[in-house]
Every structure is written in structure tokens, then in C-alpha cells.
Design a protein around this motif. Sequence first.
Motif, PDB file in Angstrom:
ATOM      1  N   ARG A 281      -5.957 -40.818  47.429  1.00 14.63           N
ATOM      2  CA  ARG A 281      -4.557 -41.163  47.660  1.00 14.63           C
ATOM      3  C   ARG A 281      -3.859 -41.519  46.347  1.00 14.63           C
ATOM      4  O   ARG A 281      -4.281 -42.405  45.616  1.00 14.63           O
ATOM      5  N   GLY A 282      -2.789 -40.795  46.058  1.00 15.83           N
ATOM      6  CA  GLY A 282      -2.053 -40.983  44.817  1.00 15.83           C
ATOM      7  C   GLY A 282      -2.647 -40.219  43.639  1.00 15.83           C
ATOM      8  O   GLY A 282      -2.045 -40.163  42.567  1.00 15.83           O
ATOM      9  N   ARG A 283      -3.848 -39.627  43.852  1.00 14.06           N
ATOM     10  CA  ARG A 283      -4.523 -38.882  42.781  1.00 14.06           C
ATOM     11  C   ARG A 283      -4.861 -37.463  43.250  1.00 14.06           C
ATOM     12  O   ARG A 283      -5.781 -36.828  42.718  1.00 14.06           O
ATOM     13  N   GLU A 284      -4.124 -36.972  44.240  1.00 13.84           N
ATOM     14  CA  GLU A 284      -4.447 -35.665  44.808  1.00 13.84           C
ATOM     15  C   GLU A 284      -4.474 -34.561  43.750  1.00 13.84           C
ATOM     16  O   GLU A 284      -5.294 -33.639  43.821  1.00 13.84           O
ATOM     17  N   ALA A 285      -3.566 -34.658  42.763  1.00 15.98           N
ATOM     18  CA  ALA A 285      -3.494 -33.617  41.739  1.00 15.98           C
ATOM     19  C   ALA A 285      -4.756 -33.548  40.889  1.00 15.98           C
ATOM     20  O   ALA A 285      -5.066 -32.501  40.308  1.00 15.98           O
ATOM     21  N   HIS A 286      -5.511 -34.651  40.819  1.00 15.92           N
ATOM     22  CA  HIS A 286      -6.752 -34.659  40.045  1.00 15.92           C
ATOM     23  C   HIS A 286      -7.811 -33.765  40.701  1.00 15.92           C
ATOM     24  O   HIS A 286      -8.776 -33.380  40.033  1.00 15.92           O
ATOM     25  N   TYR A 287      -7.628 -33.463  41.977  1.00 17.11           N
ATOM     26  CA  TYR A 287      -8.597 -32.643  42.707  1.00 17.11           C
ATOM     27  C   TYR A 287      -8.042 -31.243  42.988  1.00 17.11           C
ATOM     28  O   TYR A 287      -8.593 -30.508  43.801  1.00 17.11           O
ATOM     29  N   ALA A 288      -6.956 -30.891  42.315  1.00 15.02           N
ATOM     30  CA  ALA A 288      -6.327 -29.586  42.523  1.00 15.02           C
ATOM     31  C   ALA A 288      -6.323 -28.795  41.231  1.00 15.02           C
ATOM     32  O   ALA A 288      -6.150 -29.361  40.142  1.00 15.02           O
ATOM     33  N   ARG A 289      -6.502 -27.494  41.358  1.00 14.19           N
ATOM     34  CA  ARG A 289      -6.425 -26.616  40.183  1.00 14.19           C
ATOM     35  C   ARG A 289      -4.949 -26.353  39.872  1.00 14.19           C
ATOM     36  O   ARG A 289      -4.143 -26.075  40.746  1.00 14.19           O
ATOM     37  N   ARG A 290      -4.623 -26.445  38.629  1.00 17.38           N
ATOM     38  CA  ARG A 290      -3.231 -26.358  38.191  1.00 17.38           C
ATOM     39  C   ARG A 290      -2.616 -24.990  38.530  1.00 17.38           C
ATOM     40  O   ARG A 290      -3.198 -23.942  38.253  1.00 17.38           O
ATOM     41  N   GLY A 291      -1.438 -25.045  39.181  1.00 21.71           N
ATOM     42  CA  GLY A 291      -0.671 -23.836  39.445  1.00 21.71           C
ATOM     43  C   GLY A 291      -1.217 -22.944  40.533  1.00 21.71           C
ATOM     44  O   GLY A 291      -0.764 -21.811  40.688  1.00 21.71           O
TER      45      GLY A 291
END
Length: 440
Positions: free
Chosen positions: A79-89
Motif C-alpha cells: 500500500r502506497g508502494r505499488e509502483a515499486h512492484y510494477a515494471r515501468r511503462g
Amino acid sequence: MLHVLRRSALFDRLARRPPVLYGRARRAIEAVEAMDAGQREDMQDRLLRRVQANARELAAYPAAETLAQLPVLEKSDMRGREAHYARRGVGAPAATGGTTGQPLRLRRSPGQIVFEQAMVDHLVALAGGVANRSVTLRGDVIKPVDETAPPFWRAVGPGRTLLSAHHLSRANYPAYAAFLERERPGVLHAYPSALDQLTRLAEEAGGGPPIGLVFTSSEQLPSGLRARVKRAFGADLLDFYGQAERVCAAWSLNDGEYWVRPDYGFVEFAAAEDGAHIVGTSLRNRAQILLRYDTGDLADLGPDTSAERLRLVRLGVAPFAGLTGRQSEYVELPDGTRIIGLNHVPRGVPGAASVQVLQVGPNRVRLHVTQAEGFCAATRAVALSNLRQKLPASVGVEWLVADAPFRLPNGKAPLFVDVRGRQIEPAQLISEPERHPAAA
């Protein structure tokens, strides 16, 4: 604009069913049916290697040689760090339902969208449904809830219609029945809570119009609903278990039998004090990399929990009995104590179409009950008795009889909802106070 596009026939063709990728996915899914346990394990190993290669691009994951060496990932970790577990773009935006009021913002890769649609279509075909003639009964906004004149539906593409769950009531049921009689859907997609209400109203009318197949998802299937749907509509019921996080999936055509899709996610069952947690690793979503993610759902594994049997369950060769509840379904007391096992509360309650537990204060809950045939004093007595087996005497209980379940803005009607501090929209307060002296 994106929301409108997703509901369009063009999006359906280009994003969900692009001919080449969709055809390839259908063939791969169908091939799994002929695989034995060893072949399915080899397939999972191959897909896991690809997923772990994607994970190595992300700083969120520590170096680990095997999946088992990684810690279990909790929703609170993300929670609040979802982008850390996503591949950019990579991928399209998505989100969890936010039952707890704190949805996660996620991403879905194009390949995952196509594969999931192909898998759903495969299961529908397996159950004898006609996927290109479907009606969906859920919480989409068709019109303002206080507009009581039909239509309560709208077409969203060739052979696809959305039907409002918010307007379904005893007064409006004849319009719904006439619509279904006219459309004769090959598949009715529905939240179980909305289907339960539709079935109850059809039962009161002496039976409903014929439906080819009912496909439920997103909520736990109430006990006995499958048989009632068969009697009321002549339809088989296919229940699909998945999550917005897309880490694993299972399906069921018979009560007490859920089959894991081993080509969709890698499933583990983690023993804990409150039950067997379903932990999943997405094998298809290359945008949001979730390894060993605790879904918060609890599995009913039955008496045999040997390593070999759980291996066969994970590979979709042996079934498990289903869900026993959601980890997020608990009443929280002021001292931090959590009262779990709330799925026990609706069991055996006569004259109730649904029973929900709403936490309205630190030491106060509300039983939100919708009526069915046979509503009487025993309805209240049994529901309160079931709840009191879980709650201490210090917790006060309110009793509210309603014409429809308490629904979240997304149309879902969970067993438990924490409404403390929430601004509840008037549309959600469609309940009427207790009017039945026999139940007082």
C-alpha cells in the motif's frame, strides 16, 4: 474516457480478444486439460522462471534463487508502494475493490488481459454457455438509483448488456424478469449477492425465465445458491475465484469442488491461526510483479493436507472445497482484538435472503438483514445467536431489516463492511427500519 473505451465493442475486440494472441491463448489453455501433474509442473516451472526474470528488474524484490526463499508479500507491504512492484511503462491501470476503504493501484499487462478473457471464455464453453450472448448483473451505474422506471439496463456491445444491481427490488423485479425472458442470455454474469436477490425474487414469483449459464465471481458463493439457481432458472452455475491482484484463479461447477488454474497462477497454502491463507504468484501479469502475495482469502482444504495432496491441488489435478472466508472480514475491538470467522453468522438463518455484519462503532455492529419467505421471530433470534457466539457482551448489536443488501459503490455486498468514519451515500441507505413486531 478510458472507462468508456473499456466498455466499448472496439476495446473488446482489440484488447481482450485480438485474433492472433487470443487464439494462441485459447489453444494453450485447452492444452492444459490434457496434461498430467508432471507436465503441469514443468509448465509452471517455465512460467515461473519468466516471472522471476521480470522481478529481477525491480528493487522491491531481494535476490533469491527460488520462490520459496522470498518472504510472503502482504497487502500492507504494497500500500502506497505499488509502483515499486510494477515494471515501468508496462500495462493498463487497475485497482482492487477497496472493501476496506484502501484500494491498491495496480497494473495489468496486455497479455494478461487477453489470457484472462480466453480463460473465462474457455470455462464458459466447458460449462456449456454461449459467451457471445451475455448479460452482466452488477454495480455499474446505469442510472440514478432513485429513478425507479425501467429500463434498468444498457447495451455495451454486440450481445453484451449491463443490468443494474442497485435497482433490483421486489417492485422492479417484473421488469427484470421480462427483460431476461426477452433476451434469453446464454450467460448471466453476476455478483453472488445480486444473484441471490434475483433468485429470491424469482422464487417468490414461482420461477424465473430460462438462462443458459450463470457465471459468478468477486464474492463468496452462498451455500445452497447453486441448487436454487438451477430450480429457478434451469441454469448451471460456474463460480470463478480470482482477485483484482490477478495472482491465482480457480473455478467450480459443483458444490465443494474448486479447481486451480495452474497456467494462471502459482498457488500456495500458508497455515496460520485463522486458517489456510491462499498465497499466489501471478504467472501472466508482466506489468505488476506479485510474488508470493497473500490474497487475504482462506481456503477450505478438507482433512487431507498432506504435501502430495496440496501439490495436486496446486496443479489443478485435485480439487479443494472452496473458501472459508476473507482475512479482512473481522470486527476490531478497541483493545485491538479481532473477531474472525464471521462466515458462521448467516448459517441456518431462516427467512433471511442475506445477513451482513456492519461495524458502525468501536463497540457496536449492525446486523443488516434482507427478508425472504418465512421471515419471522426466529430470523432475528438465530442471527443474533450466531453473532453472539463470536462477539463479547460488551459489543452492542443493532438490528436492521432491509429490502436489499448494503452495497459498496462498486456494487458488491460483502459479508462484513467496516463503515466507521465513512461518509455513506444516501443511495447506500436504502434500508427500512424494523417493521415486523414478530421479530422485535
